[in-house]
Design an enzyme around this catalytic site. Structure first.
Site, PDB file in Angstrom:
ATOM      1  N   ASP A 125       0.866  -1.180   0.000  1.00  8.86           N
ATOM      2  CA  ASP A 125       0.000   0.000   0.000  1.00  8.86           C
ATOM      3  C   ASP A 125       0.901   1.229   0.000  1.00  8.86           C
ATOM      4  O   ASP A 125       2.130   1.122   0.015  1.00  8.86           O
ATOM      5  CB  ASP A 125      -0.948  -0.029   1.202  1.00  8.86           C
ATOM      6  CG  ASP A 125      -0.224   0.056   2.528  1.00  8.86           C
ATOM      7  OD1 ASP A 125       1.004   0.299   2.541  1.00  8.86           O
ATOM      8  OD2 ASP A 125      -0.877  -0.127   3.563  1.00  8.86           O
ATOM      9  N   GLN A 227     -11.419   6.800  -5.074  1.00  4.28           N
ATOM     10  CA  GLN A 227     -11.970   7.340  -3.839  1.00  4.28           C
ATOM     11  C   GLN A 227     -13.317   7.992  -4.133  1.00  4.28           C
ATOM     12  O   GLN A 227     -13.853   7.827  -5.230  1.00  4.28           O
ATOM     13  CB  GLN A 227     -10.985   8.339  -3.201  1.00  4.28           C
ATOM     14  CG  GLN A 227      -9.759   7.683  -2.563  1.00  4.28           C
ATOM     15  CD  GLN A 227     -10.082   6.942  -1.256  1.00  4.28           C
ATOM     16  OE1 GLN A 227     -11.214   6.983  -0.746  1.00  4.28           O
ATOM     17  NE2 GLN A 227      -9.084   6.220  -0.734  1.00  4.28           N
ATOM     18  N   ASP A 304      -7.207  -7.748   0.614  1.00  3.96           N
ATOM     19  CA  ASP A 304      -6.267  -7.917   1.737  1.00  3.96           C
ATOM     20  C   ASP A 304      -7.017  -7.542   2.989  1.00  3.96           C
ATOM     21  O   ASP A 304      -7.931  -6.720   2.959  1.00  3.96           O
ATOM     22  CB  ASP A 304      -5.050  -6.997   1.608  1.00  3.96           C
ATOM     23  CG  ASP A 304      -5.377  -5.587   2.067  1.00  3.96           C
ATOM     24  OD1 ASP A 304      -6.063  -4.856   1.332  1.00  3.96           O
ATOM     25  OD2 ASP A 304      -4.986  -5.221   3.205  1.00  3.96           O
ATOM     26  N   CYS A 342     -10.836 -28.610   6.448  1.00  2.00           N
ATOM     27  CA  CYS A 342      -9.633 -27.807   6.175  1.00  2.00           C
ATOM     28  C   CYS A 342      -8.422 -28.724   6.036  1.00  2.00           C
ATOM     29  O   CYS A 342      -8.277 -29.689   6.779  1.00  2.00           O
ATOM     30  CB  CYS A 342      -9.416 -26.796   7.291  1.00  2.00           C
ATOM     31  SG  CYS A 342      -7.964 -25.754   7.037  1.00  2.00           S
ATOM     32  N   CYS A 344      -5.223 -27.650   6.315  1.00  6.54           N
ATOM     33  CA  CYS A 344      -4.010 -26.970   6.810  1.00  6.54           C
ATOM     34  C   CYS A 344      -3.259 -27.848   7.811  1.00  6.54           C
ATOM     35  O   CYS A 344      -3.793 -28.811   8.359  1.00  6.54           O
ATOM     36  CB  CYS A 344      -4.351 -25.616   7.423  1.00  6.54           C
ATOM     37  SG  CYS A 344      -4.980 -25.682   9.114  1.00  6.54           S
ATOM     38  N   CYS A 347      -5.137 -28.233  11.134  1.00  5.95           N
ATOM     39  CA  CYS A 347      -6.291 -29.143  11.137  1.00  5.95           C
ATOM     40  C   CYS A 347      -5.891 -30.587  10.870  1.00  5.95           C
ATOM     41  O   CYS A 347      -6.580 -31.506  11.298  1.00  5.95           O
ATOM     42  CB  CYS A 347      -7.331 -28.663  10.127  1.00  5.95           C
ATOM     43  SG  CYS A 347      -8.144 -27.132  10.671  1.00  5.95           S
ATOM     44  N   HIS A 373      -4.142 -21.707  10.413  1.00  2.00           N
ATOM     45  CA  HIS A 373      -5.483 -22.116   9.993  1.00  2.00           C
ATOM     46  C   HIS A 373      -6.250 -20.972   9.333  1.00  2.00           C
ATOM     47  O   HIS A 373      -6.844 -21.151   8.265  1.00  2.00           O
ATOM     48  CB  HIS A 373      -6.297 -22.657  11.168  1.00  2.00           C
ATOM     49  CG  HIS A 373      -7.732 -22.856  10.780  1.00  2.00           C
ATOM     50  ND1 HIS A 373      -8.142 -23.913   9.986  1.00  2.00           N
ATOM     51  CD2 HIS A 373      -8.832 -22.088  10.982  1.00  2.00           C
ATOM     52  CE1 HIS A 373      -9.437 -23.798   9.756  1.00  2.00           C
ATOM     53  NE2 HIS A 373      -9.882 -22.698  10.337  1.00  2.00           N
TER      54      HIS A 373
END
Lengths: 412, 412
Positions: A125, A227, A304, A342, A344, A347, A373
């Site tokens: 950014d 904007q 994001d 999941c 991951c 998990c 996770h």
């Protein structure tokens, strides 16, 4: 809820972008794309689209979520984790990196990729959002914005040009223009003046961007930021002005700052169709899993948000059946994974009872496992969204998924 | 420095172990080893030895360092990291696990291995060391020790028998007997009485151990702990008494509690040769890299210490050239790895400058990366020690290594 109409009492709609030429300066070839989004699928029932764009650090499939690596690290994770989780692109915050470690160190390190050991794409950014949240510590001029560091009170100035320079020092694959992000409840006049100033900054940023080289041998794209608050005419004009310059991609800024969710959706619905179809559209700082799915349906490609990482550290994890609070004592004897669907590392290897214990005794490992996770959940959500768009089933899948996430999580 | 002789003024040497029978009860076959150390090499120039012992969760090569997983996690790491770092066995703290999550939860989880997702060997201490460091909160009797939880003030009692039960609930591969660890400066009489009581507890622990089954289908060894402070006769008697019972392995406790380093070495030099050559010798809670190497030379096989993990979180990392302070500003522009000779994920991917930045901005990732390095450093130190013992070069290598670690770390 509808987008707010411009207030009738405000007479002036004259825009002041007469200084924007339509022929833009040529870029340094060494540091330029143009970055293009190759659309592979569009959804019949919504504006959702699946595509891919290339950077010099690799391709990015859209829709995509970018984990936030504020200060050269996605909190609690290391680069290897990001790879393993399937992160295709991450975000860095120019404001934070500018203050620490600072441009000189980043240049000496050979840029942020080398500094943090991440060889995938990075978007930065512009720092505007952070500076404008320092209400007491900033002073805005046509040139840019002066502010005091939230860390040590030192004075600094961000201008349209020098945030381009800082992002060159960072060496992100995608840089953003400096913009003001006004408070959601600002007046129409404030939003108009602010938007117009931000568009002048955007133009100056582009002109500076194309005249300055990238120090590290890879290209850097520059995105403009739409904007205009919740005012349709301001958003439309902002979009028009950015497209006259012609950026590599377009972000929608100034949302998720306190306005109702439906208003955010309405602004996205209004702005997205105005943007070029063959360039990425990035909704900044958004949001919940539901927000992401709804905004994909409105034509957004990139997101994001600190939510997956921040919530994880606070013991709140996302699942396909809704959120789970890791401090809930009912989990102490629960030997299921956080989410049975999941894939991951957390998990696959650990139970709710174990992770609840780690939070209960304040072990860092708990923060790490919850972060793994949540980041995987967001990335898997985007993977699944891409699949559903490709299969032509996005809208129905989205409705079912949102419904499932809003259901009560059953007690084990 | 010599080991303290017994004070001449103390007339009584009468020992009170007449209750120890020489024929020990038979064990439950389902839950028993006996655990044996197969020595593969002994060093010509010292008492160093390399060997291997088997547990139902895998083999352990000695000399070995056990990373400390106090509360079901090695701080900042996950089980995958421990595997990747080459950890062959880890340590859990019975005191902490007993308080949180508690025996019931551990039983419901199927033991600590399943609870924390670690399928390698685990050794648990008995909780004695932690309880006896709660000076204000404990009361000792022949039966055991009553104490108040440091967390919520609840009252609990550890006995020779119930710490065996707790370690059965934990399901460690190697359990330790309850012992008192007296303050280093206690009198001879205190040490004598304490040692004698600890030996009675050890005997009771063994008798209880062999009469109780393991709930999870794997075997559990039980180690005795030699006490006696810095008094040679008490250490010798303690060793003799433990060996009469015949444990699976022998720990030396009550060291690294404030006595001079040379005294610790002297006690180890004196006790180790008294222990059976074909069973593991474990020096509890020790120590620095130098301590480990010196004690390997004195015949120790196993070590544990919070130093690598705790120092890492405090920004102090070990290298083959000595310690490095990650908060040192001189590292900000240093693009070398923490240790050029280290093969860990941190050293292969990140610079000192980056990790210093992470500590400077208080990123959790910095704690993780420093922990990875320090744990790997300790494990690699043991790997190298084993190689040098096998190659018959241990003593010379040890002297060079200690010298190199004590040298000034050159500024980059």
């Amino acid at each position: 809820m509808m987008i707010s109409p411009p207030p009738r009492s405000n007479g002036s709609r004259t825009l002041i972008y007469h200084t924007f030429p339509h022929n833009c300066p040529k870029r340094f070839s060494v540091s330029s794309y143009p970055l293009k989004l190759a659309l592979t699928h569009t959804d019949a029932g919504s504006a959702a689209r699946a595509g891919i764009f290339e950077t010099d650090h690799g391709a990015v499939e859209t829709p995509i979520f970018m984990p936030v690596g504020t200060r050269a690290a996605v909190k609690a994770l290391r680069s290897r984790d990001l790879h393993d989780l399937g992160a295709q692109i991450i975000l860095g915050n120019t404001y934070h990196l500018f203050l620490r470690p600072g441009n000189e160190i980043l240049r000496n390190a050979g840029g942020l990729h080398r500094f943090m050991g991440w060889d995938g794409p990075i978007l930065t950014d512009s720092g505007g959002f952070q500076v404008f949240s320092l209400q007491e510590l900033r002073k805005m001029t046509e040139e840019g914005v002066e502010f005091q560091s939230h860390i040590d009170g030192t004075r600094h100035r961000f201008t349209a040009e020098n945030v381009v320079d800082t992002q060159r020092a960072i060496g992100s694959d995608i840089a953003m223009v400096l913009d003001e992000c006004p408070p959601a409840l600002s007046s129409y006049d404030y939003h108009r003046d602010s938007m117009e100033r931000s568009m002048r900054w955007a133009r100056r940023a582009w002109e500076h961007h194309v005249r300055t080289p990238m120090p590290y041998g890879h290209s850097q794209a520059l995105f403009g930021i739409v904007q205009g608050g919740t005012f349709a005419d301001l958003r439309a004009r902002s979009t028009e002005l950015l497209m006259e310059t012609g950026f590599d991609g377009y972000a929608i800024g100034g949302l998720a700052v306190g306005e109702p969710t439906e208003t955010m959706y309405d602004v996205v619905s209004m702005v997205a169709p105005l943007l070029p179809p063959d360039q990425p559209r990035y909704l900044m700082g958004v949001g919940t899993p539901q927000n992401l799915l709804e905004c994909i349906a409105r034509g957004i490609d990139m997101f994001d948000c600190v939510m997956p990482t921040r919530n994880a550290r606070n013991g709140s994890v996302f699942t396909w059946s809704g959120k789970v609070n890791l401090r809930n004592a009912s989990l102490r004897d629960d030997w299921d994974p956080l989410d049975a669907d999941c894939d991951c590392e957390t998990c696959r290897n650990y139970s709710r009872g174990y992770i609840r214990h780690l939070f209960n005794v304040d072990e860092i490992t708990g923060l790490v496992l919850a972060t793994i996770h949540n980041v995987r959940f967001y990335l898997a959500l985007m993977e699944r969204a891409r699949e559903e768009i490709r299969a032509g089933r996005y809208s129905g899948w989205m409705r079912e998924t949102i419904e499932r996430m809003q259901a009560e999580v059953p007690k084990s």
